[in-house]
Design a protein around this motif. Structure first.
Motif, PDB file in Angstrom:
ATOM      1  N   UNK A 156       5.693   2.252   5.963  1.00 49.58           N
ATOM      2  CA  UNK A 156       7.165   2.683   5.249  1.00 49.58           C
ATOM      3  C   UNK A 156       8.275   1.773   5.334  1.00 49.58           C
ATOM      4  N   UNK A 157       8.516   0.810   6.576  1.00 49.21           N
ATOM      5  CA  UNK A 157      10.171   0.734   6.775  1.00 49.21           C
ATOM      6  C   UNK A 157       9.967  -0.488   5.782  1.00 49.21           C
ATOM      7  N   UNK A 158       8.733  -1.227   6.198  1.00 51.49           N
ATOM      8  CA  UNK A 158       9.154  -2.312   4.746  1.00 51.49           C
ATOM      9  C   UNK A 158       8.938  -1.794   3.569  1.00 51.49           C
ATOM     10  N   UNK A 159       8.212  -1.045   3.060  1.00 51.04           N
ATOM     11  CA  UNK A 159       8.308  -0.344   1.989  1.00 51.04           C
ATOM     12  C   UNK A 159       9.332   0.150   0.783  1.00 51.04           C
ATOM     13  N   UNK A 160       9.919   0.076   2.154  1.00 57.22           N
ATOM     14  CA  UNK A 160      11.622   1.052   1.467  1.00 57.22           C
ATOM     15  C   UNK A 160      12.954  -0.420   1.507  1.00 57.22           C
TER      16      UNK A 160
ATOM     17  N   UNK B  49       2.694  10.668   1.207  1.00 53.28           N
ATOM     18  CA  UNK B  49       1.950  11.061   0.843  1.00 53.28           C
ATOM     19  C   UNK B  49       0.521  10.154   0.780  1.00 53.28           C
ATOM     20  N   UNK B  50      -0.904  11.154   1.445  1.00 50.87           N
ATOM     21  CA  UNK B  50      -2.559  10.099   0.886  1.00 50.87           C
ATOM     22  C   UNK B  50      -2.574   9.727   1.785  1.00 50.87           C
ATOM     23  N   UNK B  51      -1.651   9.622   2.968  1.00 55.41           N
ATOM     24  CA  UNK B  51      -1.782   8.745   3.854  1.00 55.41           C
ATOM     25  C   UNK B  51      -2.634   9.367   5.327  1.00 55.41           C
TER      26      UNK B  51
ATOM     27  N   UNK C 137       1.097  -1.520  -0.424  1.00 52.64           N
ATOM     28  CA  UNK C 137      -0.494  -0.255   0.320  1.00 52.64           C
ATOM     29  C   UNK C 137       0.951   0.910  -0.282  1.00 52.64           C
ATOM     30  N   UNK C 138       2.096   1.296   0.793  1.00 53.33           N
ATOM     31  CA  UNK C 138       2.402   2.174   0.675  1.00 53.33           C
ATOM     32  C   UNK C 138       3.580   2.424  -0.399  1.00 53.33           C
ATOM     33  N   UNK C 139       4.012   1.460  -1.159  1.00 58.03           N
ATOM     34  CA  UNK C 139       3.837   1.307  -2.055  1.00 58.03           C
ATOM     35  C   UNK C 139       3.782   2.216  -2.980  1.00 58.03           C
ATOM     36  N   UNK C 140       2.746   1.636  -3.127  1.00 55.30           N
ATOM     37  CA  UNK C 140       1.116   2.720  -4.707  1.00 55.30           C
ATOM     38  C   UNK C 140       1.433   3.476  -4.185  1.00 55.30           C
TER      39      UNK C 140
END
Length: 162
Positions: A132-136, A117-119, A53-56
Motif C-alpha cells: 500500500x505505501x508504494x501503491x500510494x 479491499x480483497x487482500x 497488485x494493490x493499485x489493481x
C-alpha cells in the motif's frame, strides 16, 4: 505469426499517459481498451509487483463502484511488463474522455487509508503480495506528474519511426 497491435507501438518513445490501445466490437457494442501507462517503458524502473497488485485492487474497486462510470467498466488489470494497467470500457471512447475519471481513480489510490479491499486469503490468489505505501506513492507520482498536467503527447501513441 503476425505481431499483435500492442507490439507495434514504439515503446522507445512512449510516454506516461492514457492511450487507446484498441477498439473491439462485442455483441453489437464497442469495447475500448485503454493503456494506462504509469512508467516510460525501458527508461524507468517498472512498478513493483506489490504496488501494482494493490493499485489493481483499489482501482478496480473504485471504478466498479463509480457513481457515473460503473456500468461501463469491463476490466482493470496490470500489464505483464509492469509499466501500467489496462482498462476496458463499454463504449466508443477516446483518451480525453476518461482523463477526469483517471484523476479521480489515482487520487483515490494515492489518498487511500485502511485495509486493501480483497487482500485476504479467501478473496485473493496472492493476498500477501501487496504494498500500500508504494501503491500510494506511485499513484500520487502519476497523478501529479502526468494526469494533472496532461498534454496531447500523453493521450496519443507516438508514431513509429522508420
Amino acid at each position: 505469426m503476425k505481431k499483435i497491435p500492442s507490439f507495434t507501438i514504439d515503446h522507445n518513445r512512449l510516454l506516461r499517459g492514457i492511450y487507446v490501445s484498441r477498439k473491439d466490437e462485442v455483441g453489437g457494442d464497442t469495447v475500448t481498451t485503454f493503456d494506462i501507462r504509469m512508467k516510460e517503458p525501458n527508461r524507468e524502473p517498472a512498478l513493483g509487483q506489490g504496488a501494482l497488485h494493490t493499485i489493481e485492487h483499489l482501482a478496480a474497486t473504485f471504478l466498479r463502484n463509480h457513481p457515473v462510470w460503473a456500468d461501463k467498466i469491463v476490466y482493470w488489470g496490470p500489464m505483464g511488463c509492469l509499466t501500467g494497467n489496462y482498462l476496458l470500457m463499454k463504449g466508443d471512447l477516446e483518451s480525453a474522455d476518461i482523463v477526469d475519471l483517471m484523476r479521480e481513480t489515482f487520487r483515490f489510490v494515492a489518498d487511500f487509508e485502511g485495509e486493501v479491499p480483497g487482500a485476504a486469503p479467501q478473496d485473493c490468489g496472492n493476498y500477501l503480495l501487496h504494498d500500500l505505501p508504494m501503491a500510494k506513492w506511485e499513484s500520487a507520482k502519476f497523478l501529479h506528474e502526468v494526469l494533472e498536467q496532461i498534454t496531447e503527447a500523453n493521450l496519443h501513441y507516438p508514431q513509429r519511426e522508420g
